[in-house]
Design an enzyme around this catalytic site. Sequence first.
Site, mmCIF file in Angstrom:
data_model
loop_
_atom_site.group_PDB
_atom_site.id
_atom_site.type_symbol
_atom_site.label_atom_id
_atom_site.label_comp_id
_atom_site.label_asym_id
_atom_site.label_seq_id
_atom_site.Cartn_x
_atom_site.Cartn_y
_atom_site.Cartn_z
ATOM 1 N N ASN A 147 0.867 -1.186 0.000
ATOM 2 C CA ASN A 147 0.000 0.000 0.000
ATOM 3 C C ASN A 147 0.902 1.233 0.000
ATOM 4 O O ASN A 147 1.485 1.575 1.026
ATOM 5 C CB ASN A 147 -0.886 -0.053 1.262
ATOM 6 C CG ASN A 147 -1.702 1.219 1.448
ATOM 7 O OD1 ASN A 147 -1.804 2.037 0.533
ATOM 8 N ND2 ASN A 147 -2.267 1.399 2.626
ATOM 9 N N LYS A 180 0.138 4.293 -0.307
ATOM 10 C CA LYS A 180 -0.496 5.490 0.269
ATOM 11 C C LYS A 180 -0.273 6.698 -0.646
ATOM 12 O O LYS A 180 -0.241 6.529 -1.860
ATOM 13 C CB LYS A 180 0.019 5.726 1.690
ATOM 14 C CG LYS A 180 -0.090 4.444 2.541
ATOM 15 C CD LYS A 180 0.083 4.670 4.005
ATOM 16 C CE LYS A 180 -0.017 3.330 4.734
ATOM 17 N NZ LYS A 180 0.018 3.457 6.168
ATOM 18 N N GLU A 185 -5.418 -4.843 10.941
ATOM 19 C CA GLU A 185 -4.424 -3.780 11.051
ATOM 20 C C GLU A 185 -4.677 -2.978 12.329
ATOM 21 O O GLU A 185 -5.480 -2.043 12.334
ATOM 22 C CB GLU A 185 -4.528 -2.833 9.852
ATOM 23 C CG GLU A 185 -4.163 -3.488 8.547
ATOM 24 C CD GLU A 185 -3.537 -2.465 7.612
ATOM 25 O OE1 GLU A 185 -2.428 -2.698 7.144
ATOM 26 O OE2 GLU A 185 -4.148 -1.405 7.387
ATOM 27 N N SER A 187 3.385 -1.809 10.514
ATOM 28 C CA SER A 187 4.831 -1.824 10.739
ATOM 29 C C SER A 187 5.499 -3.148 10.344
ATOM 30 O O SER A 187 6.413 -3.630 11.022
ATOM 31 C CB SER A 187 5.164 -1.466 12.193
ATOM 32 O OG SER A 187 4.780 -0.134 12.456
ATOM 33 N N GLY A 210 2.814 -1.077 4.348
ATOM 34 C CA GLY A 210 2.761 0.331 3.973
ATOM 35 C C GLY A 210 4.155 0.854 3.666
ATOM 36 O O GLY A 210 4.714 0.582 2.596
HETATM 37 P P1 PGA Z 1 2.812 0.548 7.700
HETATM 38 O O1 PGA Z 1 1.328 0.693 7.123
HETATM 39 O O2 PGA Z 1 3.365 -0.740 7.136
HETATM 40 O O3 PGA Z 1 3.545 1.762 7.199
HETATM 41 O O4 PGA Z 1 2.698 0.489 9.183
HETATM 42 C C1 PGA Z 1 0.499 -0.419 6.945
HETATM 43 C C2 PGA Z 1 -0.790 0.003 6.336
HETATM 44 O O5 PGA Z 1 -1.233 1.117 6.612
HETATM 45 O O6 PGA Z 1 -1.405 -0.736 5.551
#
Ligand code: PGA
Length: 252
Positions: free
Chosen positions: A9, A11, A167, A213, A234
């Site tokens: 993802n 974002k 999540e 994370s 993410g």
């Molecule tokens: P992160 O985000 O891996 O940066 O913690 C995960 C997500 O939001 O799907």
Amino acid sequence: MQHPLIVGNWKMNGTLGESSLLARKVRRGLKGLTRAEVVLAPPFTALIKVREAIRGSRIQLAGQNLHWESRGAFTGEVSADMLKDVGCRLVIVGHSERRHLFHESDETIAKKVVASLNAGLKPILCVGETLAERQSGRTNEVIERQLGVALKGFEKSVIRKIEFAYEPVWAIGTGHNATPDQASEVHAWIRDLLEKQFGTEEALACRILYGGSVKAENAGELMKAVGVNGLLVGGASLKAEEFLQIIRRSLS
Ligand code: PGA
């Protein structure tokens, strides 16, 4: 058993050039890793470029969000049909950033799940508790509410068309991932809820991803946790080599 599903993802990150380069690097690095099912979710603006970069590979494209109507006067929104048209097979629904930063309710998310299914897009339905909810012992209750509203009235056969993601909000972008035991516990609860509503066979066939994370260094142990069938990544999916490491470790 299905192959592990690893979703990147991205974002709100990536110019066209960066997105295309990242997708090409992931594609190259995936050669030979036939057991992984990999999905990239770039921002809307980069979907076409990423589609070109992954054309002919097994990587699938996903949207990060959608509107529940198929067209009309909804400035700034994108529909399931539009995502389909641009080459998406999946779409992330109910991500905690949508729930918390953009105030999406369980009911809104339910409409989005229906819209994506109607358009033939697979929703990746995200659920998860905040830190305060966990600390007050309400994790199960929150997940039950989020899932219950999103899946209300669904036929048994629909459930295989959905990917689920746990999540925990406190783990997203914080560097503090859930421990494998914490993930297993909530994944078991999600599967129990699915079993209650749809029966054992359907519940066992569902994939439940963990997100929050995930990094190369914890991907292996998280994937070994009982009930974890994939990862939603993410920040670490923005670095090709780290994302590829995560994929390799999820397969070992
Ligand atoms: P992160 O985000 O891996 O940066 O913690 C995960 C997500 O939001 O799907």
